[in-house]
Design an enzyme around this catalytic site. Structure first.
Site, PDB file in Angstrom:
ATOM      1  N   GLY A  22       0.417  -4.910   0.899  1.00 23.52           N
ATOM      2  CA  GLY A  22      -0.764  -4.926   0.029  1.00 23.52           C
ATOM      3  C   GLY A  22      -0.512  -5.630  -1.299  1.00 23.52           C
ATOM      4  CB  ALA A  69      -0.870  -0.014   1.249  1.00 22.02           C
ATOM      5  CD  GLU A  80      -2.531  -7.300   3.049  1.00 26.16           C
ATOM      6  OE1 GLU A  80      -2.171  -6.156   2.687  1.00 26.16           O
ATOM      7  OE2 GLU A  80      -3.115  -7.519   4.118  1.00 26.16           O
ATOM      8  CD  GLU A 118       1.507  -5.394   5.822  1.00 26.97           C
ATOM      9  OE1 GLU A 118       2.266  -6.368   6.092  1.00 26.97           O
ATOM     10  OE2 GLU A 118       0.813  -5.360   4.797  1.00 26.97           O
TER      11      GLU A 118
HETATM   12  N1  COA Z   1       4.622   3.087  -0.568  1.00 23.97           N
HETATM   13  C1  COA Z   1       5.020   4.241  -1.100  1.00 23.97           C
HETATM   14  N2  COA Z   1       6.158   4.351  -1.822  1.00 23.97           N
HETATM   15  C2  COA Z   1       6.892   3.244  -1.992  1.00 23.97           C
HETATM   16  C3  COA Z   1       6.524   2.003  -1.460  1.00 23.97           C
HETATM   17  C4  COA Z   1       5.323   1.941  -0.719  1.00 23.97           C
HETATM   18  N3  COA Z   1       4.864   0.811  -0.189  1.00 23.97           N
HETATM   19  N4  COA Z   1       7.458   1.086  -1.788  1.00 23.97           N
HETATM   20  C5  COA Z   1       8.383   1.736  -2.517  1.00 23.97           C
HETATM   21  N5  COA Z   1       8.050   3.035  -2.645  1.00 23.97           N
HETATM   22  C6  COA Z   1       8.780   4.089  -3.348  1.00 23.97           C
HETATM   23  C7  COA Z   1       9.978   4.560  -2.559  1.00 23.97           C
HETATM   24  O1  COA Z   1       9.592   5.528  -1.597  1.00 23.97           O
HETATM   25  C8  COA Z   1      10.823   5.147  -3.681  1.00 23.97           C
HETATM   26  O2  COA Z   1      10.287   6.402  -4.029  1.00 23.97           O
HETATM   27  P1  COA Z   1      11.270   7.695  -4.263  1.00 23.97           P
HETATM   28  O3  COA Z   1      12.181   7.261  -5.390  1.00 23.97           O
HETATM   29  O4  COA Z   1      10.324   8.778  -4.630  1.00 23.97           O
HETATM   30  O5  COA Z   1      11.988   7.881  -2.980  1.00 23.97           O
HETATM   31  C9  COA Z   1      10.573   4.220  -4.848  1.00 23.97           C
HETATM   32  O6  COA Z   1       9.333   3.575  -4.545  1.00 23.97           O
HETATM   33  C10 COA Z   1      11.630   3.160  -5.037  1.00 23.97           C
HETATM   34  O7  COA Z   1      11.777   2.457  -3.815  1.00 23.97           O
HETATM   35  P2  COA Z   1      13.185   2.255  -3.059  1.00 23.97           P
HETATM   36  O8  COA Z   1      12.898   2.035  -1.614  1.00 23.97           O
HETATM   37  O9  COA Z   1      14.112   3.377  -3.421  1.00 23.97           O
HETATM   38  O10 COA Z   1      13.703   0.923  -3.760  1.00 23.97           O
HETATM   39  P3  COA Z   1      14.713  -0.149  -3.135  1.00 23.97           P
HETATM   40  O11 COA Z   1      15.061  -1.057  -4.241  1.00 23.97           O
HETATM   41  O12 COA Z   1      15.804   0.526  -2.385  1.00 23.97           O
HETATM   42  O13 COA Z   1      13.846  -0.968  -2.044  1.00 23.97           O
HETATM   43  C11 COA Z   1      11.886  -2.122  -1.234  1.00 23.97           C
HETATM   44  C12 COA Z   1      12.771  -1.761  -2.459  1.00 23.97           C
HETATM   45  C13 COA Z   1      10.658  -2.840  -1.785  1.00 23.97           C
HETATM   46  C14 COA Z   1      12.665  -3.041  -0.292  1.00 23.97           C
HETATM   47  C15 COA Z   1      11.487  -0.821  -0.497  1.00 23.97           C
HETATM   48  O14 COA Z   1      10.973   0.094  -1.430  1.00 23.97           O
HETATM   49  C16 COA Z   1      10.460  -1.005   0.597  1.00 23.97           C
HETATM   50  O15 COA Z   1      10.773  -1.514   1.656  1.00 23.97           O
HETATM   51  N6  COA Z   1       9.211  -0.580   0.333  1.00 23.97           N
HETATM   52  C17 COA Z   1       8.146  -0.618   1.300  1.00 23.97           C
HETATM   53  C18 COA Z   1       7.644  -2.022   1.491  1.00 23.97           C
HETATM   54  C19 COA Z   1       6.577  -2.065   2.552  1.00 23.97           C
HETATM   55  O16 COA Z   1       6.806  -1.855   3.720  1.00 23.97           O
HETATM   56  N7  COA Z   1       5.356  -2.374   2.095  1.00 23.97           N
HETATM   57  C20 COA Z   1       4.233  -2.530   2.980  1.00 23.97           C
HETATM   58  C21 COA Z   1       3.443  -1.296   3.057  1.00 23.97           C
HETATM   59  S1  COA Z   1       2.089  -1.499   4.191  1.00 23.97           S
END
Ligand code: COA
Length: 261
Positions: free
Chosen positions: A113, A67, A116, A136
């Site tokens: 999400g 999400a 999910e 989460e």
């Molecule tokens: N919500 C909003 N933005 C998100 C996102 C999310 N769930 N997941 C990734 N993004 C965005 C990042 O903020 C980043 O945006 P920016 O370039 O404007 O800063 C972009 O997507 C790329 O992500 P980034 O974190 O730079 O890539 P990465 O390869 O270093 O890491 C992940 C990849 C998936 C490990 C990491 O993005 C992450 O942990 N995301 C969140 C996962 C999460 O907790 N999901 C559950 C949400 S309830």
């Protein structure tokens, strides 16, 4: 077909391909994307020409990374509850109960999400780079789009709780061992592989498949006897054009041509 901003829909061989298209945000699900997905699923489910829906994420890195955290970071208790309720209603429960089979082509990160959504689909195929998890609790919240229910259904309570409590990610092969995905195929073959499965499904009776989805889902509903639901759904098939065509074709030693879904 409708124009969308965050997703796109393509159609081939009676299969709808829905692609979530926010690669710069790793296809994170914001409110608008959830609403567009609802509309696209509804439209294709109601289209008698669409036999199977395949959903995937754009780019090579992510199916859906969760999400959109930026949208709910300052939410209150009530807003949090509404977010989960609306999302479950519009997308996650909605997809699970569609008449049309839905396959998730998990082409990278499927987190929160994203996992999910994949779990709400009828089954999943992953590419080797896929990473799946429910992170989460690392954000101080729990899965709210059905993850606490569907993950234990798919992998068992102990594995689900370990994944939820550690907030860790499993890779595609682990996910296959867990039963979370059915197949792991190279990324460049992922959509073709899903399309082949969809074509196999398309040859069968869409009406019977819809009844099977309903009967299987019934077994996971509180207060519903899945066996009784199966008997009802089984009986209902006997009143259908598809049943007449399927049995007649068998007796006439020809391939069945099913009219619709
Ligand atoms: N919500 C909003 N933005 C998100 C996102 C999310 N769930 N997941 C990734 N993004 C965005 C990042 O903020 C980043 O945006 P920016 O370039 O404007 O800063 C972009 O997507 C790329 O992500 P980034 O974190 O730079 O890539 P990465 O390869 O270093 O890491 C992940 C990849 C998936 C490990 C990491 O993005 C992450 O942990 N995301 C969140 C996962 C999460 O907790 N999901 C559950 C949400 S309830």
């Amino acid at each position: 077909m409708e124009e969308y901003k965050n997703i796109y829909v393509e159609e081939e061989n009676h299969i709808a391909f829905i692609t979530i298209d926010r690669p710069a945000k790793l296809n994170a699900l914001n409110r608008e994307t959830i609403a567009e997905l609802h509309d696209a699923f509804k439209e294709n489910d109601e289209d008698p020409d669409i036999k199977v829906i395949i959903i995937t994420g754009s780019g090579e890195k992510a199916f859906v990374a969760g999400a959109d955290i930026s949208e709910f970071a300052d939410f209150s208790v009530t807003e949090g509850e509404t977010l989960a309720a609306k999302g479950q209603h519009l997308l996650f429960d909605f997809v699970e109960h569609l008449r049309t089979p839905v396959i998730a082509a998990v082409n990278g990160f499927a987190l929160g999400g994203g996992l999910e959504l994949a779990m709400a689909c009828h089954f999943r195929v992953a590419s080797p780079n896929a990473r799946m998890g429910l992170p989460e609790v690392s954000l101080g919240v729990i899965p709210g789009y059905g993850g606490t229910q569907r993950l234990p259904q798919l992998v068992g309570k102990g594995k689900a709780l370990e994944m939820i409590m550690t907030a860790g990610m499993i890779n595609a092969e682990e996910a296959k061992t867990y039963g979370l995905v059915n197949h792991v195929v190279p990324q460049e073959e992922l959509l073709d592989f899903c399309e082949d499965l969809a074509l196999k499904i398309s040859k069968n009776s869409g009406v019977a498949i819809a009844a099977a989805i309903q009967a299987v889902n019934a077994g996971y509903k509180d207060g519903v006897d899945g066996y009784k639901a199966e008997i009802k759904a089984f009986g209902s098939c006997f009143g259908t054009e598809d049943f007449r065509e399927g049995t007649t074709a068998f007796l006439e030693k020809r391939k069945a041509e099913f009219p619709g879904k």
